[in-house]
Scaffold this motif. Structure first.
Motif, PDB file in Angstrom:
ATOM      1  N   SER A 140       0.679  -1.030   0.211  1.00  0.00           N
ATOM      2  CA  SER A 140      -0.113  -0.044  -0.083  1.00  0.00           C
ATOM      3  C   SER A 140       1.093   1.355   0.195  1.00  0.00           C
ATOM      4  CB  SER A 140      -0.861   0.081   1.190  1.00  0.00           C
ATOM      5  OG  SER A 140      -0.186   0.184   2.479  1.00  0.00           O
ATOM      6  N   GLY A 141       1.919   1.164   0.512  1.00  0.00           N
ATOM      7  CA  GLY A 141       2.888   2.248   0.770  1.00  0.00           C
ATOM      8  C   GLY A 141       3.535   2.631  -0.819  1.00  0.00           C
ATOM      9  N   ILE A 142       3.835   1.541  -1.579  1.00  0.00           N
ATOM     10  CA  ILE A 142       4.139   1.751  -3.071  1.00  0.00           C
ATOM     11  C   ILE A 142       2.903   2.388  -3.661  1.00  0.00           C
ATOM     12  CG2 ILE A 142       4.636   0.692  -5.241  1.00  0.00           C
ATOM     13  CD1 ILE A 142       5.805  -1.532  -3.304  1.00  0.00           C
ATOM     14  N   VAL A 143       1.845   1.995  -3.590  1.00  0.00           N
ATOM     15  CA  VAL A 143       0.548   2.535  -3.955  1.00  0.00           C
ATOM     16  C   VAL A 143       0.512   4.089  -3.772  1.00  0.00           C
ATOM     17  CG1 VAL A 143      -1.836   2.761  -4.377  1.00  0.00           C
ATOM     18  CG2 VAL A 143      -0.515   0.577  -4.370  1.00  0.00           C
ATOM     19  N   ALA A 144       0.643   4.384  -2.469  1.00  0.00           N
ATOM     20  CA  ALA A 144       0.524   5.812  -1.949  1.00  0.00           C
ATOM     21  C   ALA A 144       1.444   6.810  -2.564  1.00  0.00           C
ATOM     22  CB  ALA A 144       0.606   5.806  -0.214  1.00  0.00           C
ATOM     23  N   GLY A 145       3.017   6.134  -2.571  1.00  0.00           N
ATOM     24  CA  GLY A 145       4.012   6.832  -2.988  1.00  0.00           C
ATOM     25  C   GLY A 145       3.898   7.349  -4.303  1.00  0.00           C
ATOM     26  N   LYS A 146       3.072   6.690  -5.299  1.00  0.00           N
ATOM     27  CA  LYS A 146       2.612   6.776  -6.448  1.00  0.00           C
ATOM     28  C   LYS A 146       1.334   8.002  -6.670  1.00  0.00           C
ATOM     29  CE  LYS A 146       5.910   4.315  -9.191  1.00  0.00           C
ATOM     30  NZ  LYS A 146       6.501   5.063 -10.125  1.00  0.00           N
ATOM     31  N   MET A 147       0.819   7.961  -5.748  1.00  0.00           N
ATOM     32  CA  MET A 147      -0.705   8.792  -5.955  1.00  0.00           C
ATOM     33  C   MET A 147      -0.461  10.036  -5.296  1.00  0.00           C
ATOM     34  SD  MET A 147      -2.461   6.699  -7.552  1.00  0.00           S
ATOM     35  CE  MET A 147      -4.170   7.732  -7.550  1.00  0.00           C
ATOM     36  N   THR A 148       0.387  10.162  -4.417  1.00  0.00           N
ATOM     37  CA  THR A 148       0.535  11.647  -3.574  1.00  0.00           C
ATOM     38  C   THR A 148       0.946  12.493  -4.510  1.00  0.00           C
ATOM     39  OG1 THR A 148       1.425  12.677  -1.545  1.00  0.00           O
ATOM     40  CG2 THR A 148       2.796  11.089  -2.752  1.00  0.00           C
ATOM     41  N   LYS A 149       0.373  13.795  -4.127  1.00  0.00           N
ATOM     42  CA  LYS A 149       0.691  14.939  -4.878  1.00  0.00           C
ATOM     43  C   LYS A 149       1.613  16.088  -4.106  1.00  0.00           C
ATOM     44  CE  LYS A 149      -1.739  14.275  -8.553  1.00  0.00           C
ATOM     45  NZ  LYS A 149      -1.841  13.055  -8.588  1.00  0.00           N
ATOM     46  N   THR A 150       1.406  15.803  -2.475  1.00  0.00           N
ATOM     47  CA  THR A 150       1.981  16.503  -1.404  1.00  0.00           C
ATOM     48  C   THR A 150       3.375  15.910  -1.106  1.00  0.00           C
ATOM     49  OG1 THR A 150       1.029  15.596   0.435  1.00  0.00           O
ATOM     50  CG2 THR A 150      -0.173  17.437  -0.759  1.00  0.00           C
ATOM     51  N   ASN A 151       3.629  14.878  -1.284  1.00  0.00           N
ATOM     52  CA  ASN A 151       4.564  13.961  -0.641  1.00  0.00           C
ATOM     53  C   ASN A 151       4.692  13.819   0.790  1.00  0.00           C
ATOM     54  OD1 ASN A 151       6.004  13.459  -3.322  1.00  0.00           O
ATOM     55  ND2 ASN A 151       7.045  15.329  -2.946  1.00  0.00           N
ATOM     56  N   THR A 152       3.270  13.961   1.206  1.00  0.00           N
ATOM     57  CA  THR A 152       3.058  13.683   2.547  1.00  0.00           C
ATOM     58  C   THR A 152       1.881  12.763   2.942  1.00  0.00           C
ATOM     59  OG1 THR A 152       3.910  15.882   3.357  1.00  0.00           O
ATOM     60  CG2 THR A 152       2.319  14.789   4.982  1.00  0.00           C
ATOM     61  N   LEU A 153       2.249  11.514   3.469  1.00  0.00           N
ATOM     62  CA  LEU A 153       1.258  10.470   3.866  1.00  0.00           C
ATOM     63  C   LEU A 153       0.824  10.503   5.197  1.00  0.00           C
ATOM     64  CD1 LEU A 153       2.819   7.520   1.965  1.00  0.00           C
ATOM     65  CD2 LEU A 153       1.529   9.450   1.004  1.00  0.00           C
ATOM     66  N   GLY A 154      -0.149  10.110   5.629  1.00  0.00           N
ATOM     67  CA  GLY A 154      -0.853  10.217   7.094  1.00  0.00           C
ATOM     68  C   GLY A 154      -1.101   8.655   7.629  1.00  0.00           C
ATOM     69  N   PHE A 155      -1.029   8.317   8.690  1.00  0.00           N
ATOM     70  CA  PHE A 155      -1.167   7.248   9.308  1.00  0.00           C
ATOM     71  C   PHE A 155      -1.878   7.588  10.604  1.00  0.00           C
ATOM     72  CE2 PHE A 155      -0.576   3.115  11.321  1.00  0.00           C
ATOM     73  CZ  PHE A 155      -0.443   2.173  10.418  1.00  0.00           C
ATOM     74  N   VAL A 156      -3.018   6.830  10.929  1.00  0.00           N
ATOM     75  CA  VAL A 156      -3.826   6.944  12.217  1.00  0.00           C
ATOM     76  C   VAL A 156      -3.391   5.626  13.108  1.00  0.00           C
ATOM     77  CG1 VAL A 156      -6.101   6.990  13.335  1.00  0.00           C
ATOM     78  CG2 VAL A 156      -5.802   8.245  11.172  1.00  0.00           C
ATOM     79  N   GLY A 157      -2.744   5.746  14.041  1.00  0.00           N
ATOM     80  CA  GLY A 157      -2.475   4.763  14.604  1.00  0.00           C
ATOM     81  C   GLY A 157      -2.945   4.574  16.174  1.00  0.00           C
ATOM     82  N   SER A 158      -3.243   3.073  16.631  1.00  0.00           N
ATOM     83  CA  SER A 158      -3.883   2.986  17.527  1.00  0.00           C
ATOM     84  C   SER A 158      -3.036   3.218  18.896  1.00  0.00           C
ATOM     85  CB  SER A 158      -4.357   1.672  17.452  1.00  0.00           C
ATOM     86  OG  SER A 158      -3.447   0.651  17.102  1.00  0.00           O
ATOM     87  N   PHE A 159      -1.973   1.931  19.018  1.00  0.00           N
ATOM     88  CA  PHE A 159      -1.082   2.182  20.048  1.00  0.00           C
ATOM     89  C   PHE A 159       0.177   1.828  19.613  1.00  0.00           C
ATOM     90  CE2 PHE A 159      -5.167   0.653  21.765  1.00  0.00           C
ATOM     91  CZ  PHE A 159      -5.453   1.393  23.008  1.00  0.00           C
ATOM     92  N   PRO A 160       1.096   2.434  20.262  1.00  0.00           N
ATOM     93  CA  PRO A 160       2.706   2.160  19.805  1.00  0.00           C
ATOM     94  C   PRO A 160       3.347   1.037  20.240  1.00  0.00           C
ATOM     95  CG  PRO A 160       2.882   3.882  21.575  1.00  0.00           C
ATOM     96  CD  PRO A 160       1.171   3.422  21.374  1.00  0.00           C
ATOM     97  N   ILE A 161       2.717  -0.225  19.828  1.00  0.00           N
ATOM     98  CA  ILE A 161       3.185  -1.715  20.084  1.00  0.00           C
ATOM     99  C   ILE A 161       3.782  -1.984  18.991  1.00  0.00           C
ATOM    100  CG2 ILE A 161       1.459  -1.903  21.826  1.00  0.00           C
ATOM    101  CD1 ILE A 161      -0.316  -3.530  19.916  1.00  0.00           C
ATOM    102  N   PRO A 162       4.784  -3.194  19.048  1.00  0.00           N
ATOM    103  CA  PRO A 162       5.249  -3.734  17.952  1.00  0.00           C
ATOM    104  C   PRO A 162       4.412  -3.799  16.448  1.00  0.00           C
ATOM    105  CG  PRO A 162       5.944  -4.952  19.848  1.00  0.00           C
ATOM    106  CD  PRO A 162       4.948  -3.936  20.437  1.00  0.00           C
ATOM    107  N   GLU A 163       3.497  -4.261  16.779  1.00  0.00           N
ATOM    108  CA  GLU A 163       2.863  -4.655  15.244  1.00  0.00           C
ATOM    109  C   GLU A 163       2.286  -3.497  14.815  1.00  0.00           C
ATOM    110  OE1 GLU A 163      -1.866  -5.630  16.116  1.00  0.00           O
ATOM    111  OE2 GLU A 163      -0.741  -6.366  17.839  1.00  0.00           O
TER     112      GLU A 163
END
Length: 292
Positions: A140-163
């Motif tokens: 999905s990162g590869i797709v996002a890297g091709k689609m972005t116009k701002t070169n900024t991606l966003g990630f909504v994270g739950s908890f900072p655990i390993p997974e």
């Protein structure tokens, strides 16, 4: 008399075999599931529940039990104990925060098999299972890297655990593989399922310049927020294409059905052993899909 003695001896030898055969024929798996969210979340819990339903198609599996929206931590031990008291001989605890509670209950119930999803602690009657979630996240990162116009991606994270950290890193590395200028911003919501919080986090990321979003939370709120803002996003754990078709680039899905069938078969035939099972794209458990 000799004939009667021989008959009695024969019955003594034969009847236990019939009893053993009958016991084997009557043996069933009664499985219980503990869920961290509601089965209708369209994400993590929904995916586990779909796997549970498929597991029930096996002839030796009794109708299973699930308990949804169970808080992580000490409270979950009470719920797990409840399943054991009701006769479940196989219990799946499906979130990272159930790990210690699972071990605690397992210690006092050695005749029950417990399987904990995403954890790393085990015992003689406790195993672990998970998926290589990072594989479709990288794609999905590869797709996002091709689609972005701002070169900024966003990630909504739950908890900072390993997974979750693995998923963020995989998404970032995939995007940077095709676009070295990429930056990924993360907003933590400290919950697995809270649509208003997820939506607010997504809006914060969009306001900060992100035009493609991914998440490690369980509702469709991030995808819907992206569509409202004319941005792109990905579905999570199940195909979410119909929720926001204009924003939806693809969905990072997980299919637990094959693993759940394997687990109950192993317990049924006595081959179950303490181990950590991790499947991914190769085994058909994870995938990046675009259906609509």
């Amino acid at each position: 008399m000799k004939k009667f003695a021989l008959l009695a001896l024969a019955l003594t030898l034969i009847l236990p075999q019939f009893a053993t055969t009958a016991e084997a024929a009557e043996k069933k798996i009664k499985a219980g599931f503990i869920y961290v969210g509601p089965v209708g979340d369209a994400g993590w819990t929904y995916a586990h529940d779909e796997g549970r339903k498929e597991m029930e198609t096996l002839s030796f599996v009794e109708p299973s039990t699930y308990i949804e929206s169970v808080p992580e931590g000490a409270e979950s031990a009470r719920v797990i104990n409840g399943l054991v008291r009701k006769g479940h001989n196989l219990v799946f605890t499906t979130s990272f925060g159930y790990m210690d509670a699972t071990l605690d209950v397992a210690k006092r119930n050695k005749d029950v098999v417990f399987m904990h999803c995403s954890g790393y602690k085990a015992a003689e009657n406790v195993g672990n299972y998970f998926g290589r979630m990072y594989e479709p996240r990288y794609l999905s990162g590869i797709v996002a890297g091709k689609m972005t116009k701002t070169n900024t991606l966003g990630f909504v994270g739950s908890f900072p655990i390993p997974e979750v950290l693995r998923n963020i890193n995989a998404f970032t590395l995939g995007a940077q593989a095709v676009n070295p200028k990429i930056k990924v911003k993360v907003v933590w919501v400290s919950t697995w399922f809270d649509p208003p919080k997820e939506s607010e986090a997504a809006q914060t990321l969009i306001n900060g310049g992100a035009d493609v979003l991914l998440q490690n939370t369980d509702s469709t709120a991030v995808l819907q927020t992206a569509e409202k803002n004319g941005k792109y996003a990905f579905g999570w754990d199940s195909d979410m294409s119909m929720v926001a078709p204009k924003a939806h680039l693809a969905s990072c899905i997980v299919d637990w059905s094959s693993y759940y069938k394997k687990a109950v078969k192993d317990v049924m035939d006595g081959t179950w052993k303490t181990e950590r099972t991790v499947w991914g794209v190769k085994e058909g458990q994870n995938a990046l899909v675009k259906i609509a």
